[in-house]
Design a protein around this motif. Sequence first.
Motif, mmCIF file in Angstrom:
data_model
loop_
_atom_site.group_PDB
_atom_site.id
_atom_site.type_symbol
_atom_site.label_atom_id
_atom_site.label_comp_id
_atom_site.label_asym_id
_atom_site.label_seq_id
_atom_site.Cartn_x
_atom_site.Cartn_y
_atom_site.Cartn_z
ATOM 1 N N LYS A 138 14.014 -3.625 -21.965
ATOM 2 C CA LYS A 138 13.434 -4.971 -21.829
ATOM 3 C C LYS A 138 11.965 -4.942 -21.400
ATOM 4 O O LYS A 138 11.277 -5.951 -21.486
ATOM 5 C CB LYS A 138 14.227 -5.758 -20.767
ATOM 6 N N ALA A 139 11.513 -3.791 -20.884
ATOM 7 C CA ALA A 139 10.164 -3.764 -20.296
ATOM 8 C C ALA A 139 9.078 -3.799 -21.368
ATOM 9 O O ALA A 139 9.245 -3.264 -22.460
ATOM 10 C CB ALA A 139 10.017 -2.513 -19.440
ATOM 11 N N ASP A 140 7.970 -4.413 -21.004
ATOM 12 C CA ASP A 140 6.771 -4.421 -21.832
ATOM 13 C C ASP A 140 6.112 -3.041 -21.773
ATOM 14 O O ASP A 140 6.557 -2.193 -21.016
ATOM 15 C CB ASP A 140 5.798 -5.447 -21.232
ATOM 16 N N ASN A 141 4.998 -2.863 -22.490
ATOM 17 C CA ASN A 141 4.306 -1.566 -22.448
ATOM 18 C C ASN A 141 3.900 -1.202 -21.031
ATOM 19 O O ASN A 141 4.002 -0.062 -20.618
ATOM 20 C CB ASN A 141 3.032 -1.596 -23.303
ATOM 21 N N ILE A 142 3.384 -2.209 -20.320
ATOM 22 C CA ILE A 142 3.034 -1.972 -18.917
ATOM 23 C C ILE A 142 3.319 -3.228 -18.116
ATOM 24 O O ILE A 142 3.017 -4.335 -18.567
ATOM 25 C CB ILE A 142 1.556 -1.522 -18.742
ATOM 26 N N GLU A 143 3.917 -3.032 -16.966
ATOM 27 C CA GLU A 143 4.229 -4.171 -16.096
ATOM 28 C C GLU A 143 3.895 -3.797 -14.647
ATOM 29 O O GLU A 143 4.064 -2.643 -14.256
ATOM 30 C CB GLU A 143 5.716 -4.533 -16.184
ATOM 31 N N PHE A 144 3.466 -4.786 -13.901
ATOM 32 C CA PHE A 144 3.118 -4.586 -12.484
ATOM 33 C C PHE A 144 4.001 -5.485 -11.625
ATOM 34 O O PHE A 144 4.222 -6.651 -11.975
ATOM 35 C CB PHE A 144 1.650 -4.969 -12.237
ATOM 36 N N SER A 199 4.153 4.857 -8.644
ATOM 37 C CA SER A 199 3.938 4.388 -7.265
ATOM 38 C C SER A 199 2.526 3.872 -7.100
ATOM 39 O O SER A 199 1.587 4.658 -6.929
ATOM 40 C CB SER A 199 4.055 5.556 -6.281
ATOM 41 N N SER A 200 2.366 2.560 -7.132
ATOM 42 C CA SER A 200 1.043 2.019 -6.833
ATOM 43 C C SER A 200 1.077 1.388 -5.441
ATOM 44 O O SER A 200 2.024 1.613 -4.674
ATOM 45 C CB SER A 200 0.606 1.029 -7.911
ATOM 46 N N SER A 201 0.056 0.642 -5.130
ATOM 47 C CA SER A 201 -0.101 0.211 -3.738
ATOM 48 C C SER A 201 -0.815 -1.127 -3.675
ATOM 49 O O SER A 201 -1.659 -1.438 -4.511
ATOM 50 C CB SER A 201 -0.933 1.272 -3.018
ATOM 51 N N ALA A 230 4.462 -0.256 -12.876
ATOM 52 C CA ALA A 230 3.747 0.138 -11.656
ATOM 53 C C ALA A 230 4.224 -0.766 -10.527
ATOM 54 O O ALA A 230 4.102 -1.996 -10.610
ATOM 55 C CB ALA A 230 2.242 -0.003 -11.863
ATOM 56 N N LEU A 231 4.794 -0.152 -9.510
ATOM 57 C CA LEU A 231 5.243 -0.926 -8.347
ATOM 58 C C LEU A 231 4.156 -0.847 -7.289
ATOM 59 O O LEU A 231 3.747 0.248 -6.887
ATOM 60 C CB LEU A 231 6.562 -0.359 -7.809
ATOM 61 N N ARG A 232 3.677 -2.014 -6.877
ATOM 62 C CA ARG A 232 2.634 -2.057 -5.843
ATOM 63 C C ARG A 232 3.309 -2.267 -4.493
ATOM 64 O O ARG A 232 3.693 -3.396 -4.154
ATOM 65 C CB ARG A 232 1.642 -3.187 -6.150
ATOM 66 N N TYR A 233 3.460 -1.158 -3.760
ATOM 67 C CA TYR A 233 4.151 -1.248 -2.475
ATOM 68 C C TYR A 233 3.243 -1.874 -1.437
ATOM 69 O O TYR A 233 2.068 -1.559 -1.366
ATOM 70 C CB TYR A 233 4.532 0.130 -1.915
ATOM 71 N N PHE A 234 3.853 -2.660 -0.561
ATOM 72 C CA PHE A 234 3.129 -3.132 0.616
ATOM 73 C C PHE A 234 3.343 -2.072 1.711
ATOM 74 O O PHE A 234 3.089 -0.911 1.454
ATOM 75 C CB PHE A 234 3.493 -4.593 0.916
#
Length: 343
Positions: free
Chosen positions: A256-262, A124-126, A176-180
């Motif tokens: 399918k995901a990379d090591n890290i995705e935003f 949960s990012s922001s 990492a999902l950057r929520y609004f």
Amino acid sequence: MKKILVTGGAGYIGSHTVVELTEAGYEPIIVDNFSNSEERALEGIASILGHEVTCYRTDCNDAAALTDVFEKEQGIAGVIHFAAYKAVGESVAEPIKYYHNNIGSLTTLLQVMEKFQVNKLVFSSSCTVYGIPDQLPVTELTPVQKANSPYGNTKKICEEILTDLAVSGSDMRSIALRYFNPIGAHPSAKIGELPLGVPNNLVPFITQTAAGIRQELTIFGDDYDTPDGTCIRDYVHVVDLAKAHVVAVDRLISGKADNIEFFNVGTGTGNTVLEAVQAFERATGEKLNYKIGPRRPGDVPKIYADVTKATEVLGFKTTSTLEEAMQSAWDWQMHLQQTSSKA
Ligand code: NAD
Ligand code: WQD
């Protein structure tokens, strides 16, 4: 059924995600210390789903307790990590509490995940990581800026920790999902946001004012460089946001995901505070008592998301309008009034 561990699963966004995960065919396992949630969230989830969801009353900073959970729940396929403190003002007053809980819980969780070879994480990012952006809408390539609160800094640091892990050669895959700005509640009105004390966020303040719990809403400033002078945000329905976690988990599980995705998770549309108030009034027929006050220190004048990446890569889409989100927030407020008056 694939087991997904959901830390903070009794909280606002977590509880909605637990429902969506179940409806998508996953088996969520909740870990929550109930520092900012109540057992009634679990009752609401059970009432929506028709069955209970496994929940451990466990602190994510407690490595031994978390290890016990992973031992009991063999075969966890992935983790969604919501557990964190989130009050911006409190983080300014008590920074260590925030650094300890938000960063400590992530690093503890990562260590336990590594021990059990669980290597899929949604974090949960922001949008707070973008600070005051130079260009709108913000894409995932918009530069991350110096955080303007310890809370914001914990999100930035956690993203950096996951990035460092990604380049370390670890097999961890993180999204990492950057929520609004998440708003609203489940259409059943059985789960929703449970703000403790005076709400900091706009929508619970609106619903509590309309319900007569607060006398009036103060709109923080009408002299910004926006069409009506009030700040612009991207208000995303919490159920749409919850579904973003399901498609993120799907992507991790599919390999399918990379090591890290935003990914930005918003609607792609900015609305002013006055527009939000008007949407509430239109949706509910309630007249809101509000006044214009001074600017709130630290407020970002305007921010909204470009959601092209989430749409194209995750297949994310929003289905709810601002009015629908406001109506659901109001239904939830009414549910809270009815259930607390019975207590
Ligand atoms: P919330 O407070 O409703 O939920 C967080 C849950 O985590 C609570 O149930 C709390 O009891 C639990 N928790 C906290 N620390 C814990 C710990 N150490 N161990 C176990 N459980 C713990 O908050 P939310 O609005 O659902 O937010 C979820 C996540 O999304 C947080 O990481 C938050 O920073 C992030 N986020 C929220 C927003 C927002 O506006 N709500 C916006 C962007 C990002
Ligand atoms: C929205 C708008 C206020 C209350 C916060 C965090 C951010 C992120 C989301 C987690 C602003 C105005 C509000 C009121 C008002 N959380 N407002 N009167 O500030 O966008 O972001 O939540 O990561 O980090 O800072 O959300 O709901 O507080 O405010 O006029 O009583 O409503 O000025 O323009 P914000 P918010």
